[in-house]
Design an enzyme around this catalytic site. Structure first.
Site, mmCIF file in Angstrom:
data_model
loop_
_atom_site.group_PDB
_atom_site.id
_atom_site.type_symbol
_atom_site.label_atom_id
_atom_site.label_comp_id
_atom_site.label_asym_id
_atom_site.label_seq_id
_atom_site.Cartn_x
_atom_site.Cartn_y
_atom_site.Cartn_z
ATOM 1 N N CYS A 116 0.811 -1.230 0.000
ATOM 2 C CA CYS A 116 0.000 0.000 0.000
ATOM 3 C C CYS A 116 0.841 1.276 0.000
ATOM 4 O O CYS A 116 0.548 2.222 -0.755
ATOM 5 C CB CYS A 116 -0.941 -0.008 1.202
ATOM 6 S SG CYS A 116 -0.243 -0.763 2.681
ATOM 7 N N HIS A 149 -3.320 6.182 4.541
ATOM 8 C CA HIS A 149 -1.878 6.273 4.792
ATOM 9 C C HIS A 149 -1.377 7.641 4.319
ATOM 10 O O HIS A 149 -1.750 8.098 3.227
ATOM 11 C CB HIS A 149 -1.108 5.215 3.996
ATOM 12 C CG HIS A 149 -1.232 3.808 4.522
ATOM 13 N ND1 HIS A 149 -1.962 3.465 5.627
ATOM 14 C CD2 HIS A 149 -0.664 2.649 4.074
ATOM 15 C CE1 HIS A 149 -1.859 2.150 5.829
ATOM 16 N NE2 HIS A 149 -1.080 1.636 4.902
HETATM 17 P P1 NAP Z 1 -8.240 -9.234 7.453
HETATM 18 O O1 NAP Z 1 -9.293 -8.210 7.577
HETATM 19 O O2 NAP Z 1 -7.593 -9.759 8.685
HETATM 20 O O3 NAP Z 1 -8.835 -10.478 6.612
HETATM 21 C C1 NAP Z 1 -8.132 -11.660 6.406
HETATM 22 C C2 NAP Z 1 -8.846 -12.494 5.374
HETATM 23 O O4 NAP Z 1 -8.063 -13.661 5.120
HETATM 24 C C3 NAP Z 1 -10.206 -12.975 5.831
HETATM 25 O O5 NAP Z 1 -11.089 -12.984 4.757
HETATM 26 C C4 NAP Z 1 -9.906 -14.384 6.290
HETATM 27 O O6 NAP Z 1 -11.000 -15.255 6.254
HETATM 28 C C5 NAP Z 1 -8.901 -14.792 5.237
HETATM 29 N N1 NAP Z 1 -8.190 -16.004 5.660
HETATM 30 C C6 NAP Z 1 -7.529 -16.234 6.804
HETATM 31 N N2 NAP Z 1 -7.078 -17.491 6.852
HETATM 32 C C7 NAP Z 1 -7.485 -18.099 5.717
HETATM 33 C C8 NAP Z 1 -7.365 -19.409 5.173
HETATM 34 N N3 NAP Z 1 -6.735 -20.382 5.854
HETATM 35 N N4 NAP Z 1 -7.897 -19.665 3.961
HETATM 36 C C9 NAP Z 1 -8.546 -18.700 3.284
HETATM 37 N N5 NAP Z 1 -8.721 -17.451 3.740
HETATM 38 C C10 NAP Z 1 -8.186 -17.146 4.933
HETATM 39 O O7 NAP Z 1 -7.055 -8.733 6.556
HETATM 40 P P2 NAP Z 1 -7.058 -7.755 5.283
HETATM 41 O O8 NAP Z 1 -6.811 -6.374 5.744
HETATM 42 O O9 NAP Z 1 -8.234 -8.003 4.441
HETATM 43 O O10 NAP Z 1 -5.717 -8.200 4.554
HETATM 44 C C11 NAP Z 1 -5.504 -9.500 4.092
HETATM 45 C C12 NAP Z 1 -4.110 -9.619 3.475
HETATM 46 O O11 NAP Z 1 -4.021 -8.729 2.373
HETATM 47 C C13 NAP Z 1 -2.937 -9.208 4.363
HETATM 48 O O12 NAP Z 1 -2.467 -10.284 5.126
HETATM 49 C C14 NAP Z 1 -1.899 -8.765 3.358
HETATM 50 O O13 NAP Z 1 -1.185 -9.873 2.853
HETATM 51 C C15 NAP Z 1 -2.735 -8.234 2.254
HETATM 52 N N6 NAP Z 1 -2.770 -6.755 2.281
HETATM 53 C C16 NAP Z 1 -2.012 -6.089 1.392
HETATM 54 C C17 NAP Z 1 -2.046 -4.730 1.357
HETATM 55 C C18 NAP Z 1 -1.167 -4.007 0.435
HETATM 56 O O14 NAP Z 1 -0.270 -3.392 0.893
HETATM 57 N N7 NAP Z 1 -1.418 -4.030 -0.843
HETATM 58 C C19 NAP Z 1 -2.853 -4.013 2.222
HETATM 59 C C20 NAP Z 1 -3.637 -4.705 3.127
HETATM 60 C C21 NAP Z 1 -3.582 -6.093 3.133
HETATM 61 P P3 NAP Z 1 -11.836 -15.594 7.610
HETATM 62 O O15 NAP Z 1 -12.769 -14.437 7.818
HETATM 63 O O16 NAP Z 1 -12.560 -16.847 7.267
HETATM 64 O O17 NAP Z 1 -10.861 -15.757 8.725
HETATM 65 N N1 12T Z 2 2.350 -5.740 7.514
HETATM 66 O O1 12T Z 2 0.951 -6.326 1.930
HETATM 67 O O2 12T Z 2 0.593 -4.162 8.693
HETATM 68 O O3 12T Z 2 3.000 -6.488 2.572
HETATM 69 O O4 12T Z 2 -0.012 -2.457 7.493
HETATM 70 C C1 12T Z 2 0.558 -4.558 4.036
HETATM 71 C C2 12T Z 2 0.226 -3.914 5.211
HETATM 72 C C3 12T Z 2 2.062 -5.988 5.187
HETATM 73 C C4 12T Z 2 1.824 -6.179 2.777
HETATM 74 C C5 12T Z 2 0.450 -3.603 7.606
HETATM 75 C C6 12T Z 2 1.749 -5.339 6.373
HETATM 76 C C7 12T Z 2 1.464 -5.565 4.039
HETATM 77 C C8 12T Z 2 0.817 -4.306 6.372
#
Ligand code: NAP
Ligand code: 12T
Length: 344
Positions: free
Chosen positions: A129, A242
């Protein structure tokens, strides 16, 4: 019109929910949508375009007949399921850090390097991000006057970590105001009314991994291996949005007026810059928007070729879901992805 069969892995998460909103708002051409998450969410119903769609557990069979798989369930899930999804014919757009620096995986911000999408082998990575919003603002300037060095300090919202972190800030803020003690779970220390210079794990070189992503990902996206970059990534008690203080050294002087003229024409950028009326980008007002906001554009008086600016974006939209959907749109527009029936 051609439509695509889309799957969202992590559909119940903060980014997953934003994926659904962005797909709906932009009227992405879909013929079906699969909502995938962990077994904990299986059977839950989530609204998509006024219909209730049942969430399913992500399994190795989840990707049969899928054209586009949007992953946002953490790096471990991506490492395990993305290759399977790609093998069954889907194009994966992965929002985790799992594949970003793999040389055979394109790392794409559509305003900067859309052409890189073309050489994918089934997986395209969505950058971090903080990187996304910075390169959207830097690249148009770099094209005119190559950048030599960037010093960036970030002020990152808790929604970047996921829904557990949003809950933690909410709970701690109430506890502090009620005079109660707080116990940190998601972060190493209290985040309410505090500022933490630690995002992701510490590396041997003293930087955090989040800081190192800004260095490596920026160079890969901009095809500029020589840019010197140093970052300090800081978590602040903000729910979404951010902010970044970006200090740039160009090859030649870059006057604020010229930077403003270039950025005013740049795709995805909106300038908010009028000190006389305290107009500058703010995290609070960036929530729910698609732009990268730039303001406080001024000479960096510490260097003859220096420029400083303040860059803000919605980390769940441009920083995550929106950028990934824009990659999908770019593929559709350029006919770089084909629905299952049209393959072979
Ligand atoms: P979040 O709100 O904690 O949601 C996590 C998601 O992952 C939920 O839908 C969860 O499902 C699912 N999950 C967990 N364990 C799983 C499994 N074993 N199989 C399938 N799905 C599973 O997190 P978020 O903010 O949406 O972010 C998720 C991920 O996106 C982060 O870990 C990161 O890698 C990435 N991310 C990237 C950026 C970026 O910088 N581009 C920004 C934010 C996030 P359940 O509800 O069933 O637990
Ligand atoms: N630890 O996608 O905690 O690499 O804000 C994005 C956001 C990892 C990533 C955070 C993180 C990622 C966070």
């Amino acid at each position: 019109m051609t439509g695509y069969r889309v799957a969202i892995v992590g559909a119940t998460g903060l980014v997953g929910q934003e994926f659904i909103r962005v797909l709906e708002q932009r009227d992405f051409p879909m013929t079906s949508i699969e909502l995938l998450a962990s077994d904990r969410s299986a059977g839950k119903k989530l609204p998509v375009a006024n219909r209730e769609i049942e969430v399913k557990e992500t399994t190795s069979e989840s990707f049969e007949g899928i054209d586009i798989a949007l992953f946002s369930a953490g790096a471990e899930i991506s490492r395990y399921f993305s290759p399977m999804a790609a093998k069954s014919g889907a194009v994966v757009i992965d929002n985790s850090s799992a594949f970003r620096m793999v040389p055979t995986v394109p790392l794409v911000v559509p305003e900067v390097n859309p052409e890189d999408i073309k050489w994918h082998n089934g997986i395209i990575a969505n950058p971090n991000c903080s990187t996304i919003q910075m390169v959207v603002a830097l690249y148009p300037l770099h094209r005119v006057n190559p950048i030599k060095r960037v010093i960036v300090d970030t002020y990152q919202a808790v929604s970047g970590t996921g829904s557990a972190a949003v809950d933690e800030l909410t709970k701690q803020a109430k506890q502090v105001l009620d005079g109660q003690n707080t116990i940190p779970h998601v972060y190493p220390h209290q985040i309410a009314f505090n500022v933490l210079p630690e995002i992701d794990v510490f590396l041997d070189n003293g930087y955090t991994r989040e800081e190192w992503k800004l260095v490596e990902e920026t160079r890969k996206i901009m095809h500029a291996d020589d840019i010197a970059i140093s970052a300090t990534c800081v978590r602040v008690p903000v729910f979404t949005g951010h902010s970044e203080a970006v200090h740039v050294e160009f090859s030649q002087p870059m006057l604020p007026d010229e930077a403003e003229r270039i950025l005013a024409q740049a795709p995805g950028v909106k300038i908010l810059d009028d000190p006389a009326i305290s107009l500058y980008p703010q995290a609070w007002s960036a929530v729910g928007t698609n732009e990268v906001f730039v303001g406080r554009i001024r000479r960096d008086t510490s260097h003859p070729n220096g420029l400083t600016m303040w860059v803000v974006a919605d980390n769940l939209r441009k920083g995550a879901a929106l950028n990934a959907v824009q990659i999908a749109e770019e593929m559709v527009e350029r006919a770089w992805v084909h629905p299952v029936e049209a393959r072979e």
